[in-house]
Design an enzyme around this catalytic site. Structure first.
Site, short mmCIF file in Angstrom:
data_model
loop_
_atom_site.label_atom_id
_atom_site.label_comp_id
_atom_site.label_asym_id
_atom_site.label_seq_id
_atom_site.Cartn_x
_atom_site.Cartn_y
_atom_site.Cartn_z
N ASP A 285 56.16 41.65 49.16
CA ASP A 285 56.36 40.30 48.65
C ASP A 285 55.95 40.21 47.18
O ASP A 285 56.78 40.25 46.29
CB ASP A 285 55.58 39.31 49.52
CG ASP A 285 56.10 37.90 49.40
OD1 ASP A 285 56.10 37.37 48.28
OD2 ASP A 285 56.51 37.31 50.42
N ASN A 286 54.64 40.09 46.92
CA ASN A 286 54.18 39.92 45.54
C ASN A 286 53.43 41.15 45.04
O ASN A 286 52.49 41.61 45.69
CB ASN A 286 53.23 38.72 45.44
CG ASN A 286 53.95 37.41 45.63
OD1 ASN A 286 55.09 37.26 45.23
ND2 ASN A 286 53.27 36.45 46.24
N ASN B 217 61.16 32.19 42.86
CA ASN B 217 60.16 32.74 43.79
C ASN B 217 58.86 33.02 43.06
O ASN B 217 57.80 32.53 43.46
CB ASN B 217 60.72 34.01 44.43
CG ASN B 217 59.79 34.63 45.45
OD1 ASN B 217 58.69 35.05 45.14
ND2 ASN B 217 60.24 34.68 46.70
N HIS C 158 54.43 28.04 44.77
CA HIS C 158 54.90 29.35 45.21
C HIS C 158 54.25 30.37 44.26
O HIS C 158 53.04 30.50 44.23
CB HIS C 158 56.43 29.38 45.18
CG HIS C 158 57.04 30.47 45.99
ND1 HIS C 158 58.29 30.39 46.52
CD2 HIS C 158 56.57 31.69 46.37
CE1 HIS C 158 58.59 31.49 47.19
NE2 HIS C 158 57.54 32.30 47.10
#
Length: 372
Positions: A277-278, A175, A120
């Site tokens: 998200d990232n 995460n 991940h």
């Protein structure tokens, strides 16, 4: 009397949930027409680099490090999206990509004691005691429980040397990760420990129950921040600021970090406006790049359909120099790249010096290489 009480409770509940509902609705993109544009014209697909959920660049060597896997296996086993068929767990790959020559190489994992590696988020840090060594940490979703894996990488080699597997009850749904040494890191939990994971949509409307967990140099592990929908995490050049995405609110949370205690103090919140998200940082400029889906329904469909087309956006977040800086607006977020990807885009890593960006996604059929 009971009817009046019930109606009153509904009115109170509606008032409490109204603002979060509107925010989640706007971030989902479901109130907007589905985009008709395709893969950006300045991008090509690197079909060999598939299901690369996170990417970070070591700028001094122009080398990107990616956590990649199989889009098909992601439809079976990937706990963050409630895919729980253990038959889909396997061995993912760490990949390094040379941005100067546009060549890539799968890294050989050495001394790894486990049979499963489901990757991940990834974090990277230069070892201050050895400039020829990088410290790399990654989230691993094993079928026996998610953990943190720590490695070292001799710069220029094809090896990742396993150092430690970190297991802790506070690291229950990891995460993404920021690593600061062989011991110290910050990791986000994207689900609360106290509610079932299928209730994520409810959690987006609830008080801040997801978390940022810190492990100190001494090995102490504790909760240092709570927020709604914690997702990706990044750090600035001197580790004084920690950036944490809130997926459901479309906001980037900026925390001031204490180098002594590891404590985080919320300094600012940047409205990005879609399902981010990232985050990544271009350390040559200090600019932050935030990536995610602009259509939540398409993203969910891609969880089960390999190659499903999902709209995405990359936004660039910079220090504010406009007049509203006087009113406390420290950061500005502007669209940087938009398009449709073969899967859900979750990260963009940018090298402004070379004028290139890599856009990856946890279930994408390939990685985009874009000229900027």
């Amino acid at each position: 009397m009971l009817l009046y009480i019930f109606v009153g409770l509904l009115a109170v509940l509606g008032g409490v949930l109204y603002a979060p509902l509107i925010e989640v609705w706007e971030v989902s993109g479901l109130n907007k027409p589905f985009p008709t544009h395709e893969i950006p014209s300045n991008c090509v697909i690197l079909k060999e680099l598939q299901a690369c959920e996170d990417i970070h660049i070591h700028h001094s060597t122009a080398t990107a490090f990616l956590t990649c896997g199989s889009p098909q296996r992601r439809t079976q086993w990937y706990p963050p999206i409630q895919k729980m068929d253990k038959a889909g767990a396997g061995v993912d790959q760490f990949v390094k990509y040379d941005l100067a020559t546009d060549t890539y190489q799968a890294l050989k994992v050495v001394n790894y004691p486990h049979t499963e590696l489901v990757l991940h988020g990834i974090g990277m840090h230069e070892n201050p005691e050895n400039p020829k060594e990088l410290i790399i940490a990654a989230v691993n979703h094993r079928t026996s429980g998610s953990v943190i894996e720590i490695f070292t990488h001799p710069v220029g080699s094809d090896k990742l040397v396993h150092v430690e597997t970190v297991v802790h009850e506070l690291i229950h749904s990891p995460n993404d990760i920021v690593v600061l040494s062989k011991k110290e890191f910050y990791v986000t939990n994207d689900f609360p420990a106290m509610i079932p994971k299928w209730a994520r949509a409810i959690e987006m409307l609830a008080p801040p129950y997801t978390s940022v967990i810190h492990r100190s140099e001494s090995g102490e592990i504790r909760n240092v921040a709570m927020l709604r929908g914690a997702n990706g995490i990044a750090v600035n050049h001197d580790a004084s600021l920690i950036y944490v995405n809130s997926y459901g609110t479309g906001r980037l949370n900026v925390y001031q970090r204490s180098a002594n205690s590891g404590n985080l103090v919320l300094m600012d919140v940047v409205k990005v406006g879609f399902g981010i998200d990232n985050p990544t940082v271009d350390y040559t400029t200090g600019e932050i790049y935030d990536t995610g889906t602009t259509n939540g329904l398409a993203a969910v469909k891609s969880y089960s359909t390999v190659g499903y087309q999902v709209p995405f956006q990359v936004s660039k977040i910079v220090n504010n120099t406009d007049s509203d800086l006087f009113y406390g607006v420290r950061f500005k977020s502007n669209p940087f790249l938009t398009g449709i990807a073969p899967g859900m885009a979750t990260v963009a890593a940018v090298d402004s010096k070379l004028g290139k960006a890599l856009v990856g996604g946890f279930n994408m059929q390939g990685t985009l290489l874009c000229k900027i």
